[in-house]
Write an enzyme that holds these catalytic residues in place. Structure first.
Site, PDB file in Angstrom:
ATOM      1  N   GLU A   3       0.582  -1.188  -0.120  1.00  0.00           N
ATOM      2  CA  GLU A   3      -0.074  -0.438  -0.218  1.00  0.00           C
ATOM      3  C   GLU A   3       0.808   1.205   0.232  1.00  0.00           C
ATOM      4  OE1 GLU A   3      -2.893   0.508  -0.678  1.00  0.00           O
ATOM      5  OE2 GLU A   3      -3.557  -1.900  -0.475  1.00  0.00           O
ATOM      6  N   TYR A  24      -7.217   6.218   4.386  1.00  0.00           N
ATOM      7  CA  TYR A  24      -6.851   5.202   3.996  1.00  0.00           C
ATOM      8  C   TYR A  24      -6.161   4.217   4.257  1.00  0.00           C
ATOM      9  CZ  TYR A  24      -6.120   1.942  -0.593  1.00  0.00           C
ATOM     10  OH  TYR A  24      -5.277   1.189  -1.774  1.00  0.00           O
ATOM     11  N   ASP A  79      -9.778   5.667  -2.043  1.00  0.00           N
ATOM     12  CA  ASP A  79      -8.992   5.779  -2.183  1.00  0.00           C
ATOM     13  C   ASP A  79      -9.067   6.628  -3.929  1.00  0.00           C
ATOM     14  OD1 ASP A  79      -9.127   4.246  -4.285  1.00  0.00           O
ATOM     15  OD2 ASP A  79      -7.170   3.508  -5.106  1.00  0.00           O
TER      16      ASP A  79
END
Length: 964
Positions: free
Chosen positions: A534, A618, A636
């Site tokens: 991520e 997020y 996102d």
């Protein structure tokens, strides 16, 4: 010869040791053999076939034969059976080309293992070891599966599972049955029926495992056997939720098989237990001691009512997933039976589940609503609609009697539903669209009824509100978002989840972090791996990240490995990926996890957000849902675009109101069973279908839920009617677009008018980007002769904070405004002299060229110069400077801008070499060859209108006019 002689002597000595070992085994008693087995396990566990053969002078099979024979002779007496099985496991796990495996089976090993399972005196750990050996044999291939099955292995394993109370034994037995079913068509049906018979076992753990295994096996079967229905419905009596969930999931999967009619009729029947099943309540009236009554109630009646509640829940899930199943259930009289279950005051969960199921039918079919209201009366119906989940708390005996004896006739209602469905099909109108419209109409009616009831209650209690309060409420309602921008109908949410996940399962890309998240069983490693992915994917394309991610995880597979690395190593690994502070924060976070959290990654979204540096809202939600199965949405850039288009949210997508609305939508939509997959599916949809430019609406799996797409359709239909002069004729078959009721004051509606050329790209709306800051930087490539003839480059390290923190670069400084070339060279000389402690003259500095590098917020131009030093022993005078060879420079933690500068220098050097070879100077400016080739100018269509994508009629005709 000498070497060969030595080899022969060693070989003879090794054979002598093996013969001595086997002689000691043959002559030893139980104590000696026990010691020898323990020693063997300690020294040889995990060894390969080759290693065992070397150790046993190529005759390891002799020891395996002795172990197998001794096990066959003594397993009924339990003489160190566990040790024997583990020792045999060493050979079977090391088996190469089936060598040990075939020898073990030829000696009757498989039959002995199956006998161990059936022996009552065998210990649970011994059965578990025997099952592990059988599993290893089964995993070796189809012929070995058939050997086990031909030896009645399925029956022996099933009986062992049914009788065992040990978790390890039960889990291994289920794993063996599942393994035997894979790639074994000859005996697949036998295994399938054996699993069906096992559903009646009494152990909850065994039931759960059997149901889970049966689901896997059933997915490979073309048909379902009718014998599965009765035991499957009986498992709904289990008070254990894990067993119930597995049973319900299996029923949901079986709806596509030929046993569906039997399952549906059985589920409906369970809603109304027979008099024999509930007679215990009548018996209880004769008891005077409450404890005895309670015991009878818990032990006799409860399973029936648990089954009733589970049946109602299953019916609701089935109808939410399939309109066809809903029609079949209606024809089976499900409405009357659900009303009966709501009247069951003995079990509140049955009432709640039945209320939820009935509410779904009522909301889906207004005709059913009318019949139910007529059958149970307006007062009870209103209470059911507004407080269905708490109705059991306020229901009196009269209302209970109405529900238990209801005579609701829905025959005409079913005919009406079928008649309308057929009419809709003839008119080529989507049945689902019609149902949604009916549902929305019903919601409006309910709201109207609710308002009327509230007015009556207000009049009864004589409470008045001031005009000021009313005005304030109206103002508040006008400025709040309408339901147009949300998903008010739960049926829409369920359908969207199903459609999106079905598409994702079929179309998803195989990415290394997704594979690791599914296959990695260690929760700590899985969370760490998703965290790394991520962070890398922030502001970086997937194609770029893949190679970096694979290298990173290979070098630092755990958070402890990353914490032990240096920041220099991290920067070096990150070089070229951009946004270099991300790598530094990953490193800081890993060190914090190891030093402050005892090496354990946070286990919640809140913990990830608070305890890991560089992790925002997020990122925490994405890690939590993908790695930890936390039920949370993750918004996102892709989700912002998808959600804004789905619900026509046109206000500034960066505003607080829109941000909170999008997070609320994401949390509403996320699938509670597969949160990680759902969030990744939404991202995949935004990345590949609902793209910023040129969205592929025709390929979108959730097109039916998209307000933007519907608006485009209506606009195109209107434009075509205008074009053809048919505006005043019969109205279009397309429905008018449903718009926000508060569009003038709604904080989510667009403030700019709709642009036909943009189509769905009208959403989302973003504020204009701030122009990047323009900078010009003087940089100098300083080289010196190296020790081995290779030039070395002078690099300095940037500060630990700010842009490109901690990376290495050539000596650089910002250019002053309106500075002359001489001043620039003088400034560079001063900086380099400070680094080297040696004065330099401006004449050494040569101009090379310019390199442009774009950051997210800076337009950077490097004015590149070079200095070639002739002395090899020039030393640096500062700690943050070093000399590197060209090969070391390529591996160092440098930015992409530095690599561009090196490439420019190489290009200039090659031109100089070519010039010297040709003996002439080639000028590259002011020549005719540098003119760009002329290309014919054609009207450029919007990205949204190219290829098979959206086409605006006005745009099309405008382009035709321009061409003509």
């Amino acid at each position: 010869m000498k070497t060969g002689s030595m080899s022969t002597q060693e070989e003879q000595a090794n054979i002598g040791k093996v013969l001595s070992f086997l002689r000691e085994w043959d002559r030893g008693d139980r104590t000696v053999r026990s010691r020898m087995l323990n020693t063997f396990l300690t020294q040889h566990k995990g060894k390969t076939c080759h290693e065992l053969e070397l150790e046993f002078a190529q005759v390891a099979s002799l020891f395996l034969a002795r172990l197998t024979t001794w096990m066959r002779l003594t397993y009924m007496f339990g003489t160190f059976l566990g040790l024997q099985l583990k020792a045999i496991g060493v050979f079977l796990s090391a088996s190469s080309h089936d060598q040990y495996l075939m020898e073990f089976l030829e000696d009757g090993g498989a039959l002995t293992l199956l006998d161990i399972l059936s022996q009552s005196q065998s210990k649970e750990e011994e059965k578990a070891e025997a099952l592990c050996l059988l599993l290893a044999i089964s995993n070796a291939g189809r012929k070995y599966k058939e050997i086990i099955c031909e030896s009645h292995g399925v029956k022996a394993t099933a009986e062992c599972l049914a009788k065992s109370n040990a978790d390890e034994t039960q889990e291994t037995a289920c794993a063996l049955l599942e393994s035997l079913s894979h790639g074994n068509p000859k005996y697949q049906n036998q295994i399938y029926k054996g699993l069906i018979a096992l559903m009646t076992c009494t152990s909850p753990m065994a039931q759960q495992l059997v149901l889970h295994t049966l689901r896997t096996v059933q997915s490979k079967m073309k048909t379902a056997h009718h014998s599965i229905v009765e035991p499957l419905l009986n498992t709904l009596r289990s008070p254990h939720l894990e067993v119930q969930d597995e049973a319900i999931n299996l029923i949901l999967e079986l709806k596509c098989y030929d046993v569906r009619p039997l399952l549906l009729s059985g589920l409906v029947a369970l809603l109304r237990p027979t008099q024999e099943e509930v007679k215990q309540h009548q018996i209880m009236e004769g008891y005077t001691i409450p404890s005895e009554c309670e015991i009878i109630k818990m032990t006799e009646s409860l399973p029936v009512f648990v089954q009733q509640a589970a049946a109602a829940k299953t019916i609701r899930l089935l109808t939410e997933d399939s309109q066809e199943v809903s029609h079949e259930l209606l024809s089976l009289g499900v409405i009357q039976h659900l009303l009966y279950a709501i009247g069951n005051r003995e079990h509140t969960d049955a009432q709640i589940q039945a209320s939820l199921a009935l509410k779904h039918f009522v909301c889906l079919y207004p005709v059913i609503e009318e019949r139910v209201q007529r059958g149970i009366g307006g007062t009870l119906f209103a209470a059911f609609m507004h407080h269905g989940d708490t109705l059991y708390m306020n229901m009196d005996e009269t209302q209970t009697e109405i529900l238990l004896t209801n005579k609701v006739n829905i025959t005409e209602g079913i005919r009406e539903v079928n008649r309308r469905a057929c009419a809709l099909q003839r008119n080529d109108i989507s049945l689902h669209t019609w149902c949604l419209d009916m549902s929305r109409l019903h919601s409006a009616m309910v709201k109207g009824k609710r308002a009327g009831l509230e007015m009556v209650e207000t009049a009864k209690t004589k409470r008045k509100r001031s005009n000021t309060a009313v005005k304030q409420e109206e103002t508040s309602n006008a400025s709040s978002p309408s339901t147009y921008h949300t998903f008010p109908d739960p049926a829409d949410v369920v359908l969207l989840r199903s459609q999106l996940l079905r598409w994702y399962d079929k179309e998803k890309r195989e990415l290394p972090w997704r594979t690791l998240a599914v296959t990695e069983s260690d929760l700590n490693i899985r969370t760490y791996a998703v965290w790394v992915s991520e962070i890398m994917l922030q502001q970086t394309q997937v194609a770029t990240v893949i190679d970096y991610y694979n290298k990173w995880m290979k070098r630092w597979p755990t958070v402890q490995d990353l914490a032990a690395a240096t920041l220099e190593e991290v920067n070096q690994m990150w070089a070229g990926l951009g946004y270099y502070s991300r790598g530094r924060r990953l490193h800081e976070g890993a060190q914090k996890v190891v030093s402050e959290l005892k090496g354990q990654m946070p286990r919640t979204v809140d913990g990830l957000l608070k305890q890991l540096p560089g992790v925002g809202r997020y990122t925490a939600a994405a890690i939590g849902s993908i790695a930890l199965d936390q039920v949370t949405g993750a918004v996102d850039g892709n989700l912002i675009r998808v959600l804004c288009r789905l619900r026509a949210i046109g206000a500034d997508s960066t505003s607080p109101a829109v941000t909170e609305a999008l997070w609320s939508l994401a949390n509403t939509l996320v699938d509670p069973e597969r949160p990680g997959d759902f969030n990744q599916a939404m991202m995949e949809l935004g990345a590949r279908v609902c793209t910023p430019k040129g969205p592929l609406c025709s390929q979108c799996p959730v097109q039916a839920h998209c307000h933007s797409f519907r608006k485009v359709q209506v606009k195109q239909e209107t434009n075509s009617r205008k074009l053809l002069g048919k505006l005043d004729r019969k109205s279009s078959t397309l429905p008018d677009i449903e718009d926000c009721m508060n569009s003038g004051t709604c904080p989510l509606c667009p403030t700019e008018p709709w642009d036909d050329e943009l189509g769905v790209q009208n959403f989302p709306r973003k504020p204009a980007k701030k122009a990047p800051r323009v900078e010009r930087t003087l940089t100098c490539v300083v080289t010196r002769p190296g020790e081995e003839g290779e030039d070395e480059y002078l690099l300095t390290q940037r500060p630990n904070k700010g842009l490109l923190a901690g990376l290495w670069e050539f000596p650089s400084l910002l250019q002053e405004e309106k500075s002359s070339e001489m001043k620039q060279k003088r400034a560079l000389c001063a900086q380099i002299s400070g680094i080297l402690g040696t004065p330099l003259t401006e004449s050494l500095v040569q101009y090379v060229g310019e390199v442009v590098h774009i950051f997210s917020h800076i337009h950077q131009t490097y004015l590149v110069h070079s200095v070639c030093l002739k002395e090899a022993d020039t030393l640096t005078q500062t700690e943050n400077a070093q000399w590197l060879t060209r090969s070391a420079l390529q591996e160092a933690a440098v930015s992409t801008g530095v690599k561009k500068i090196v490439k420019l220098c190489d290009s200039v050097d090659s031109q100089k070499e070519q010039t010297s070879k040709d003996g002439k100077i080639q000028k590259h400016s002011g020549t005719k060859n540098n003119k760009r080739p002329q290309t014919s100018k054609k009207p450029k269509l919007s990205a949204a209108h190219s290829g098979s994508r959206q086409l605006s009629l006005s745009s099309f005709f405008n382009s035709v006019k321009k061409e003509s």
